[in-house]
Structure formats: C-alpha cells, structure tokens
Design a protein around this motif. Structure first.
Motif, PDB file in Angstrom:
ATOM      1  N   CYS A  90     -33.925  87.790 -29.868  1.00 40.93           N
ATOM      2  CA  CYS A  90     -34.917  87.050 -29.091  1.00 40.93           C
ATOM      3  C   CYS A  90     -34.206  86.133 -28.093  1.00 40.93           C
ATOM      4  CB  CYS A  90     -35.813  86.223 -30.008  1.00 40.93           C
ATOM      5  SG  CYS A  90     -37.025  85.282 -29.061  1.00 40.93           S
ATOM      6  N   CYS A  95     -36.047  80.188 -29.299  1.00 42.57           N
ATOM      7  CA  CYS A  95     -34.807  80.710 -29.882  1.00 42.57           C
ATOM      8  C   CYS A  95     -33.593  80.309 -29.037  1.00 42.57           C
ATOM      9  CB  CYS A  95     -34.890  82.232 -30.041  1.00 42.57           C
ATOM     10  SG  CYS A  95     -35.926  82.738 -31.437  1.00 42.57           S
ATOM     11  N   CYS A 135     -40.878  81.940 -34.068  1.00 47.97           N
ATOM     12  CA  CYS A 135     -40.192  80.895 -33.313  1.00 47.97           C
ATOM     13  C   CYS A 135     -39.672  79.754 -34.189  1.00 47.97           C
ATOM     14  CB  CYS A 135     -41.127  80.341 -32.254  1.00 47.97           C
ATOM     15  SG  CYS A 135     -42.080  81.612 -31.429  1.00 47.97           S
TER      16      CYS A 135
HETATM   17  S1  FES Z   1     -39.034  82.308 -29.281  1.00 48.07           S
HETATM   18 FE1  FES Z   1     -37.845  83.617 -30.535  1.00 48.07          FE
HETATM   19  S2  FES Z   1     -39.267  84.374 -31.958  1.00 48.07           S
HETATM   20 FE2  FES Z   1     -40.478  83.192 -30.621  1.00 48.07          FE
END
Ligand code: FES
Length: 164
Positions: A90, A95, A135
């Motif tokens: 991600c 993330c 997230c």
């Molecule tokens: S920002 Fe990475 S899973 Fe949502």
C-alpha cells in the motif's frame, strides 16, 4: 528497470480468444461494459493480453485503439502474467506516514523488481496499491492474496521466506 527484470512476452494460450469472446459477450449488456469485461478477463485469465484487445473491441463494436487506450490507462490491468508470488504494498497516505515508502524501497532492493514489474523467472511480481482498507495497521502488504499489517522490512523478508 533492473537487469533482472524483463517484460514477459505473452505466449498465445489455446482457447484464450474464444474464452475472452465468451466473457465479453456475456457482459456486453452492462452499462459501461468495457471496464467490467476487462476486470472479468483479468480475474479469470490473470491478465489482459494484447491479443484480447481486438476480440473485446469486436464484441463491443469499438475501435481497437479505444480498448487499448483503456487497458493502458488504468494501472489495474496487468498486461503480462503475474509472478508465482504477488506482493502488493500500500502506498496510500496512512501507510506512507508509517513507513510504506521505505518498505517499498526495501522490497525493490531485495527483489530486484520495480513496482509493477515481475522477476525474469516469474518468481515474484511487485505492485503498489492505494489502500486495502487496513489503514490502522499500516504499512499494509498483500502477499499472494493474504493481507498483512504493520509490515516492517524485516517482517516482509520473513513473510517472503515462508513456504507458499
Ligand atoms: S492507507 Fe494503506 S491500507 Fe489504507
């Protein structure tokens, strides 16, 4: 692109064009059918081959260039077969704020792959994704369909070292 990575040439698969025609024919009644058809092809046949494009264009009565434009515009569509292991990291904001950029750099270094690339031997494909909906547990990484949270570089190495 590193020297270890090549764009895999697509090999014609017997019956593929017929199956693509069936998928496209089944879904052509949908509103905005092109995108769902391409997703269905990728889901069943792993990727959208160059040879699939004129078949879909024919079924939908669209120009080949139009279908090609959609396939190449959307990063969702894989143009070559995926590696035996797929690693999607991600790169969305939550993330990124907890180390996803550094994690992706680590993954690129250790696998020899750029994002969106597959190793020459078909062992692994590295991709970026923009949010898995996980997230709160970033950095989030999906390895061959299994989602992992709070993935550090060391943890990614360990996950990739596990038998699959
Ligand atoms: S920002 Fe990475 S899973 Fe949502």
């Amino acid at each position: 692109m590193t020297s270890e990575v090549v764009a895999a040439a697509s090999v014609p698969v017997p019956g593929r064009a017929q199956r693509v025609r069936e998928i496209a024919t089944d879904l052509r009644g949908l509103r905005g059918a092109l995108i769902p058809i391409l997703h269905a092809i990728q889901e069943e046949l792993e990727y959208v081959d160059q040879g699939d494009i004129p078949v879909v264009a024919d079924v939908l009565n669209l120009a080949v260039a139009e279908v090609h434009g959609v396939v190449t515009f959307y990063k969702d569509f894989r143009r070559t077969p995926a590696g035996r292991t797929t690693v999607a990291i991600c790169q969305a904001e939550a993330c990124r704020s907890v180390g996803a950029v550094e994690l992706a750099e680590h993954a690129k270094r250790t696998t020899g792959c750029g994002l969106g690339e597959t190793t020459y031997d078909g062992r692994l494909t590295l991709d970026e994704v923009f949010c898995f909906g996980n997230c709160a547990l970033g950095p989030a990484v999906q390895v061959s369909g299994k989602l992992h949270g709070r993935v550090t570089p060391a943890r990614l190495d360990a996950i990739l070292g596990e038998p699959r």
